[in-house]
Design a protein around this motif. Structure first.
Motif, PDB file in Angstrom:
ATOM      1  N   LEU A 114       0.815  -1.216   0.000  1.00  0.00           N
ATOM      2  CA  LEU A 114       0.000   0.000   0.000  1.00  0.00           C
ATOM      3  C   LEU A 114       0.846   1.262   0.000  1.00  0.00           C
ATOM      4  N   ASN A 115       2.109   1.156   0.380  1.00  0.00           N
ATOM      5  CA  ASN A 115       2.994   2.315   0.414  1.00  0.00           C
ATOM      6  C   ASN A 115       3.517   2.678  -0.968  1.00  0.00           C
ATOM      7  N   ARG A 116       3.279   1.842  -1.953  1.00  0.00           N
ATOM      8  CA  ARG A 116       3.743   2.121  -3.301  1.00  0.00           C
ATOM      9  C   ARG A 116       2.716   2.978  -4.036  1.00  0.00           C
ATOM     10  N   GLY A 117       3.081   3.373  -5.249  1.00  0.00           N
ATOM     11  CA  GLY A 117       2.217   4.249  -6.038  1.00  0.00           C
ATOM     12  C   GLY A 117       1.098   3.495  -6.720  1.00  0.00           C
ATOM     13  N   LEU A 118       0.131   2.976  -5.972  1.00  0.00           N
ATOM     14  CA  LEU A 118      -1.011   2.266  -6.532  1.00  0.00           C
ATOM     15  C   LEU A 118      -2.093   3.253  -6.950  1.00  0.00           C
ATOM     16  N   ARG A 119      -2.908   2.848  -7.900  1.00  0.00           N
ATOM     17  CA  ARG A 119      -4.070   3.635  -8.260  1.00  0.00           C
ATOM     18  C   ARG A 119      -5.150   3.452  -7.197  1.00  0.00           C
ATOM     19  N   ALA A 120      -5.865   4.511  -6.917  1.00  0.00           N
ATOM     20  CA  ALA A 120      -6.936   4.493  -5.907  1.00  0.00           C
ATOM     21  C   ALA A 120      -6.408   3.982  -4.569  1.00  0.00           C
ATOM     22  N   ARG A 121      -5.278   4.561  -4.134  1.00  0.00           N
ATOM     23  CA  ARG A 121      -4.670   4.097  -2.883  1.00  0.00           C
ATOM     24  C   ARG A 121      -5.588   4.289  -1.686  1.00  0.00           C
ATOM     25  N   THR A 122      -6.325   5.397  -1.665  1.00  0.00           N
ATOM     26  CA  THR A 122      -7.223   5.642  -0.534  1.00  0.00           C
ATOM     27  C   THR A 122      -8.296   4.567  -0.445  1.00  0.00           C
ATOM     28  N   GLY A 123      -8.812   4.164  -1.586  1.00  0.00           N
ATOM     29  CA  GLY A 123      -9.827   3.107  -1.587  1.00  0.00           C
ATOM     30  C   GLY A 123      -9.287   1.786  -1.091  1.00  0.00           C
ATOM     31  N   TRP A 124      -8.077   1.421  -1.497  1.00  0.00           N
ATOM     32  CA  TRP A 124      -7.466   0.177  -1.033  1.00  0.00           C
ATOM     33  C   TRP A 124      -7.198   0.236   0.459  1.00  0.00           C
ATOM     34  N   GLN A 220      16.278  -2.588   0.031  1.00  0.00           N
ATOM     35  CA  GLN A 220      15.870  -1.389   0.750  1.00  0.00           C
ATOM     36  C   GLN A 220      14.829  -1.718   1.818  1.00  0.00           C
ATOM     37  N   PHE A 221      13.931  -2.662   1.495  1.00  0.00           N
ATOM     38  CA  PHE A 221      12.883  -3.012   2.456  1.00  0.00           C
ATOM     39  C   PHE A 221      13.473  -3.635   3.710  1.00  0.00           C
ATOM     40  N   TRP A 222      14.402  -4.590   3.541  1.00  0.00           N
ATOM     41  CA  TRP A 222      14.945  -5.308   4.698  1.00  0.00           C
ATOM     42  C   TRP A 222      16.043  -4.521   5.409  1.00  0.00           C
ATOM     43  N   SER A 223      16.727  -3.618   4.692  1.00  0.00           N
ATOM     44  CA  SER A 223      17.835  -2.889   5.308  1.00  0.00           C
ATOM     45  C   SER A 223      17.459  -1.484   5.776  1.00  0.00           C
ATOM     46  N   VAL A 224      16.383  -0.923   5.241  1.00  0.00           N
ATOM     47  CA  VAL A 224      15.981   0.420   5.626  1.00  0.00           C
ATOM     48  C   VAL A 224      14.627   0.404   6.331  1.00  0.00           C
ATOM     49  N   THR A 225      13.630  -0.190   5.672  1.00  0.00           N
ATOM     50  CA  THR A 225      12.271  -0.113   6.200  1.00  0.00           C
ATOM     51  C   THR A 225      12.110  -0.894   7.497  1.00  0.00           C
ATOM     52  N   VAL A 226      12.484  -2.172   7.480  1.00  0.00           N
ATOM     53  CA  VAL A 226      12.234  -3.034   8.642  1.00  0.00           C
ATOM     54  C   VAL A 226      12.972  -2.540   9.893  1.00  0.00           C
ATOM     55  N   PRO A 227      14.272  -2.185   9.817  1.00  0.00           N
ATOM     56  CA  PRO A 227      14.927  -1.691  11.041  1.00  0.00           C
ATOM     57  C   PRO A 227      14.278  -0.432  11.614  1.00  0.00           C
ATOM     58  N   LEU A 228      13.834   0.474  10.753  1.00  0.00           N
ATOM     59  CA  LEU A 228      13.220   1.705  11.248  1.00  0.00           C
ATOM     60  C   LEU A 228      11.784   1.490  11.713  1.00  0.00           C
ATOM     61  N   LEU A 229      11.197   0.359  11.343  1.00  0.00           N
ATOM     62  CA  LEU A 229       9.846   0.042  11.799  1.00  0.00           C
ATOM     63  C   LEU A 229       9.838  -0.768  13.088  1.00  0.00           C
ATOM     64  N   LYS A 230      11.002  -1.040  13.642  1.00  0.00           N
ATOM     65  CA  LYS A 230      11.053  -1.936  14.788  1.00  0.00           C
ATOM     66  C   LYS A 230      10.197  -1.469  15.965  1.00  0.00           C
TER      67      LYS A 230
END
Length: 329
Positions: A114-124, A220-230
Motif C-alpha cells: 500500500l505504500n507504493r504508487g497504486l491507483r486508488a490508494r485511498t480506496g485500497w 531497501q525493504f529489509w535494510s531500511v524499512t524493517v529496522p526503522l519500523l522496529k
C-alpha cells in the motif's frame, strides 16, 4: 511615512511573569493536574477491579451464595492440577502462534504494498479496514459455514484437488487453523495500516541513498524499512499478543452449535478466557476459581509480551541514528 509612524498606537508592554512561591508551585504541579483525570479513571475502573479480582481469587466465592470463606492459594493449586486448564492453555498458545506470526508478516507485506504508487490508494487502504469493522459474530458464523465438514467451501476446494474432507470442528489442530484464519482475516488490515503510517514517516532520502549504493527494492525493504519500523512492529506484536491470548468470541461462535463455551465436544478449541467464563459463571458459578484463572492469564500475557519484546529487540538493527547510517551500506 513619518506621519504614519506617529499615528500608530504605542505597543503595550508585556505583562510581567508571575514570580514567587505560587509561580513555582504552578510550574511544578500543574502538569500532574492535567494528567490526573486519566489516572483517577484508571484507578477506579482499572486498578481497583484488578486488585479486587485478586482478593476474590483467594476465597471460595460462590456467586449464588452469601458466605465467601478465605481459602488462600487453594484456587491456584487446584487450577494448576486441573487437566482442563492445561488443555485450554495449550489451545490458547497454539491458536496464538498460528494466528499472530502469519498476521504480522502479512500485515508487513500489505503495508509495503500500500505504500507504493497504486491507483486508488485511498480506496485500497479503506478496504483493508473493512474486516476489522465487521461484526465479530457475523464473521464467526460465516467462517463456521466455510469450514463446515459436509457442505463447507474449504472442504469442497480440497475435494477438487483430491484431498479428503477435514473435520474442522472436531479435529483439534484443524480447529486451531480455522480460528486462526478468522483472526488473521479480521486483524491483518488493522496492523497493516499502523505499519503503513510508520512507513510514511521514514525519510525518503534514506531510500535514495540506498538506491545510489546499488540496493534494489527488496534490499531497501529489509535494510531500511524493517529496522526503522522496529518500534512499530513491537507495538503491533504487543497488541496482537494481548488480543491473541484473550480470544473468546471467535472460538465460541465457531462452535456455536455444539458446546460453544467448551470449544467443542472434546474442548478442541477452548481458550483460557472460555475456561474462565465456564467456571466463573454458568454452569459452575465459582467466581473465586474464575478470578484465579484471570490472574494466571494476566501473568501469561505479561510474560509472553515481554519475551516478544526481548526477541524483537535482538533481531535486526536498531532504529536510531546508527541504524540510519548503516542502512544504506
Amino acid at each position: 511615512m513619518t506621519a504614519q509612524l506617529e499615528a500608530r498606537p504605542p505597543v503595550a508592554p508585556a505583562p510581567p511573569r508571575p514570580t514567587g512561591r505560587f509561580s513555582r508551585l504552578d510550574t511544578r504541579f500543574s502538569p500532574y493536574l492535567y494528567i490526573a483525570p486519566f489516572f483517577l479513571i484508571f484507578a477506579i475502573f482499572g486498578a481497583y477491579p484488578l486488585a479486587y479480582t485478586f482478593w476474590v481469587s483467594l476465597h471460595d466465592w460462590d456467586l449464588l451464595g452469601t458466605d465467601h470463606p478465605f481459602i488462600g492459594a487453594e484456587n491456584y493449586t487446584r487450577l494448576l492440577a486441573d487437566t482442563d486448564f492445561w488443555h485450554a492453555l495449550v489451545n490458547t498458545l497454539g491458536i496464538f502462534v498460528i494466528s499472530t506470526v502469519p498476521q504480522l508478516l502479512a500485515a508487513l507485506w500489505l503495508a509495503n504494498l500500500l505504500n507504493r504508487g497504486l491507483r486508488a490508494r485511498t480506496g485500497w487502504r479503506m478496504a483493508v479496514l473493512v474486516p476489522n469493522v465487521t461484526s465479530t459474530a457475523a464473521v464467526a458464523i460465516v467462517f463456521g459455514v466455510l469450514f463446515g465438514r459436509e457442505f463447507g467451501m474449504i472442504n469442497w476446494l480440497l475435494d477438487l484437488i483430491g484431498m479428503d474432507p477435514i473435520g474442522w470442528k472436531s479435529n483439534r489442530f484443524a480447529s486451531w487453523v480455522a480460528i486462526s484464519a478468522m483472526v488473521d482475516w479480521r486483524w491483518t488490515g488493522y496492523n497493516a495500516l499502523i505499519l503503513l503510517a510508520a512507513m510514511q514517516a521514514i525519510p525518503r532520502d534514506l531510500y535514495e541513498a540506498a538506491a545510489i549504493d546499488g540496493a534494489n527494492r527488496a534490499r531497501q525493504f529489509w535494510s531500511v524499512t524493517v529496522p526503522l519500523l522496529k518500534p512499530t512492529i513491537i507495538f503491533c506484536t504487543i497488541i496482537a499478543t494481548i488480543g491473541g491470548l484473550q480470544l473468546f468470541t471467535e472460538p465460541r461462535m465457531f462452535h456455536s452449535g455444539t458446546n460453544p463455551i467448551r470449544g467443542g465436544p472434546l474442548r478442541e478449541s477452548q481458550t483460557l478466557t472460555m475456561y474462565m467464563f465456564e467456571n466463573a459463571f454458568a454452569p459452575h458459578y465459582n467466581f473465586g476459581y474464575g478470578s484465579a484463572v484471570a490472574w494466571l492469564l494476566f501473568a501469561l500475557i505479561a510474560i509472553v509480551a515481554m519475551v516478544n519484546v526481548l526477541i524483537l529487540r535482538r533481531l535486526g538493527g536498531g532504529s536510531g541514528p546508527d541504524a540510519r547510517k548503516g542502512s544504506a551500506r
